[in-house]
Design a protein around this motif. Structure first.
Motif, short mmCIF file in Angstrom:
data_model
loop_
_atom_site.label_atom_id
_atom_site.label_comp_id
_atom_site.label_asym_id
_atom_site.label_seq_id
_atom_site.Cartn_x
_atom_site.Cartn_y
_atom_site.Cartn_z
N THR A 354 -52.81 -4.14 84.01
CA THR A 354 -53.14 -3.41 85.23
C THR A 354 -53.13 -1.92 84.93
O THR A 354 -52.44 -1.46 84.02
CB THR A 354 -52.16 -3.72 86.36
OG1 THR A 354 -50.84 -3.35 85.95
CG2 THR A 354 -52.19 -5.19 86.73
N ASN A 356 -54.62 2.31 86.55
CA ASN A 356 -55.36 3.16 87.48
C ASN A 356 -56.28 4.06 86.68
O ASN A 356 -55.86 4.64 85.67
CB ASN A 356 -54.41 4.03 88.31
CG ASN A 356 -53.64 3.23 89.34
OD1 ASN A 356 -54.17 2.31 89.96
ND2 ASN A 356 -52.36 3.57 89.52
N PRO A 365 -57.58 1.63 91.19
CA PRO A 365 -56.72 0.62 90.58
C PRO A 365 -57.55 -0.54 90.04
O PRO A 365 -58.59 -0.89 90.62
CB PRO A 365 -55.81 0.17 91.72
CG PRO A 365 -56.62 0.43 92.96
CD PRO A 365 -57.46 1.64 92.66
#
Length: 545
Positions: A354, A356, A365
């Motif tokens: 994950t 940004n 994101p």
């Protein structure tokens, strides 16, 4: 009459032996892209002289020399036995069309080279043997066996000679194909994006291509195709009129390589992933590598688009020296200097990463199945290019979510109750270190490294392999060193880094190492194995000839 029978047997055996030996040498010649200079360097470095055929011929020569009373019937028997053994051993060798990491691909060009080399070798054998007979060698059969040795040892030379003789016609064919591809480009007029870099260009091409393809029809060359003829073939066979974006990976094999590709497929935009030490041996110095990579930036028109990796000093320098109407920097480390697009809040897990992405004052994101800083850098570069082309960032983020990791490029896959972290496509100092960091972060049992090390680093190769092995020693529970190419440097670094000697193992090739790791008696629960690099047959331990 009996002498002529011996000469016929010797000549036939020598020619039949070449039918298999020639294929084996052709395999390595093909892997060197039919480059005679590099093939010669490989031959001398690996000392791939014939031993099997030479030994049989030497024994036959000795027996013929000391045959009782020069009895020709005995000599014929010796010749027949030696010839049968020679042919038998030749055809017991591996068939390079069926065996090897990179098998011999009998393309039209390879077939033509092989057939001509066989014809030349056969003619030379017959002429030399019969010429020696008529020059007075007579019944001295041992002399003909020494001639056979010389001919067998000359096998690779005939491959190179055949290629040189065929080159003028091959060049004409290539020029015709190239012109056909140029005509297609002129007719379709796609927006061409060139991608280059010391590493990461193939992965970035695949990522960018997949992102853009999710939005509009896009052409990009498959795999690691980055040479003029490889690109030519793909354009001729795969480029469609509706594909208004064409992504071209541009490989540099010497100064001028990229400039040549840019004249062939003129880029309107370019993406530079890195300027590093990969292929240092080929270029002879870091400055030459930089000059070669700059050829893409130089070819982009002043009103074009240039996207460079701002984390890499060479790529950042290129953006400063060859600015375009739009010049953008991307990266993972904004603290190193200004970046137009960067990634933060990176969290890696077993399923992916994950993050940004920061772009034009907004934060996006996202998630990707990709792992490791180099792959994430390639992803940010692709995001930057796609958005600079006017694509909606939200669409780009959605496309990134669906990206599948490319085979052998730091992709994680289940292996029973454990995992294999496969980074075997290639390796460089930054990528190797990053792969070790991913390995360290993964949960599980033992952390195992399997590697032959890094190549094409010139005079710094030993030092770079030793340095990354030092890092590996602090992370890995077990290390398997493959082959001889970097064995000493890797072992020195691993042991200096504190890895116990009994946790350091050596294997001649990848298959033996994998067999060891997957055997029930050596496998342990939840092992995670990092396969870092997988050298082609040219580098790995060469089987004897």
């Amino acid at each position: 009459m009996l002498t002529l029978i011996c000469l016929t047997i010797i000549s036939a055996a020598t020619i039949l032996f070449f039918t298999r030996r020639g294929l084996r040498y052709l395999r390595y010649f093909q892997q060197e892209e039919y480059n005679g200079t590099r093939f010669k360097a490989w031959f001398l470095e690996k000392r791939t002289f014939d031993t099997k055929g030479t030994l049989i011929a030497l024994i036959a020569a000795a027996l013929s020399l000391f045959a009782t009373g020069g009895d020709m019937f005995v000599c014929v028997a010796i010749c027949a036995g030696a010839a049968a053994t020679l042919v038998f051993l030749g055809f017991q060798e591996e068939d390079p069309r069926k065996v090897g990491k990179i098998k011999l691909n009998m393309t039209d060009r390879a077939t033509a080279i092989y057939n001509l080399a066989l014809a030349l070798y056969s003619i030379a054998t017959l002429l030399i043997v019969t010429g020696t007979y008529f020059l007075g060698a007579g019944d001295s059969i041992y002399i003909y066996w020494f001639i056979a040795i010389a001919l067998i040892q000359s096998s690779p030379i005939w491959i190179v000679i055949a290629n040189a003789m065929l080159w003028p016609n091959e060049y004409k064919k290539q020029q015709a194909f190239r012109q056909e591809a140029k005509d297609i480009l002129a007719d379709y007029q796609p927006y061409t994006i060139g991608i280059t870099g010391s590493y990461g260009k193939t992965s970035t091409k695949a990522i960018l291509g997949s992102i853009l393809e999710a939005i509009e029809p896009t052409f990009w060359t498959p795999g690691s195709i980055n040479t003029e003829m490889g690109i030519t073939r793909q354009i001729r066979e795969q480029l469609k009129p509706q594909q208004q974006i064409a992504i071209i990976e541009m490989g540099a094999y010497q100064i001028g390589s990229i400039a040549k590709l840019c004249r062939f497929t003129p880029p309107k935009a370019g993406l530079v992933t890195a300027v590093g030490v990969m292929h240092l041996e080929r270029f002879g110095g870091a400055e030459n590598i930089y000059k070669a990579k700059c050829e893409l930036a130089q070819a982009i028109p002043t009103d074009g688009l240039l996207v460079c990796n701002g984390d890499n000093p060479g790529a950042r320098k290129m953006a400063e020296e060859y600015p375009k109407a739009t010049t953008l920097l991307y990266g993972l480390e904004p603290e190193l200097g200004h970046l137009d697009c960067w990634m933060s809040d990176i969290q890696a897990g077993m399923d992916g990463t994950t993050f940004n992405i920061h772009w034009q004052g907004k934060e996006y994101p996202g998630f990707t199945k990709l792992l490791g800083a180099p792959m994430l850098s390639n992803l940010v570069g692709s995001f930057t290019m796609a958005c600079a082309l006017g694509k909606d960032p939200d669409y780009v983020i959605a496309a990134i979510h669906n990206l599948e990791p490319a085979n052998n490029r730091l992709n994680l896959r289940k292996n029973g109750d454990g995992f294999i972290l496969d980074d075997s496509y290639n390796s460089n100092p930054i990528g190797f270190a990053s792969a070790l960091e991913v390995l360290e972060a993964l949960e599980g049992g033992r952390k195992i490294l399997m590697t032959p090390g890094m190549v094409e680093l010139g005079e710094i190769q030993a030092a770079e392999n030793r340095q990354v092995a030092l890092k590996a020693a602090s992370i890995c529970d077990l290390a398997l060193v493959i082959g001889d190419t970097n064995k000493d440097a890797l072992k020195a670094g691993l042991l200096e880094g504190g890895l116990a000697p009994d946790k350091l193992m050596e294997f001649a090739d990848r298959d033996l190492a994998l067999a060891y790791l997957t055997s029930p008696e050596h496998r342990q629960p939840k092992d995670t194995i990092l396969i870092e690099n997988d050298l082609p047959d040219l580098y790995e331990a060469i089987s004897r000839f």
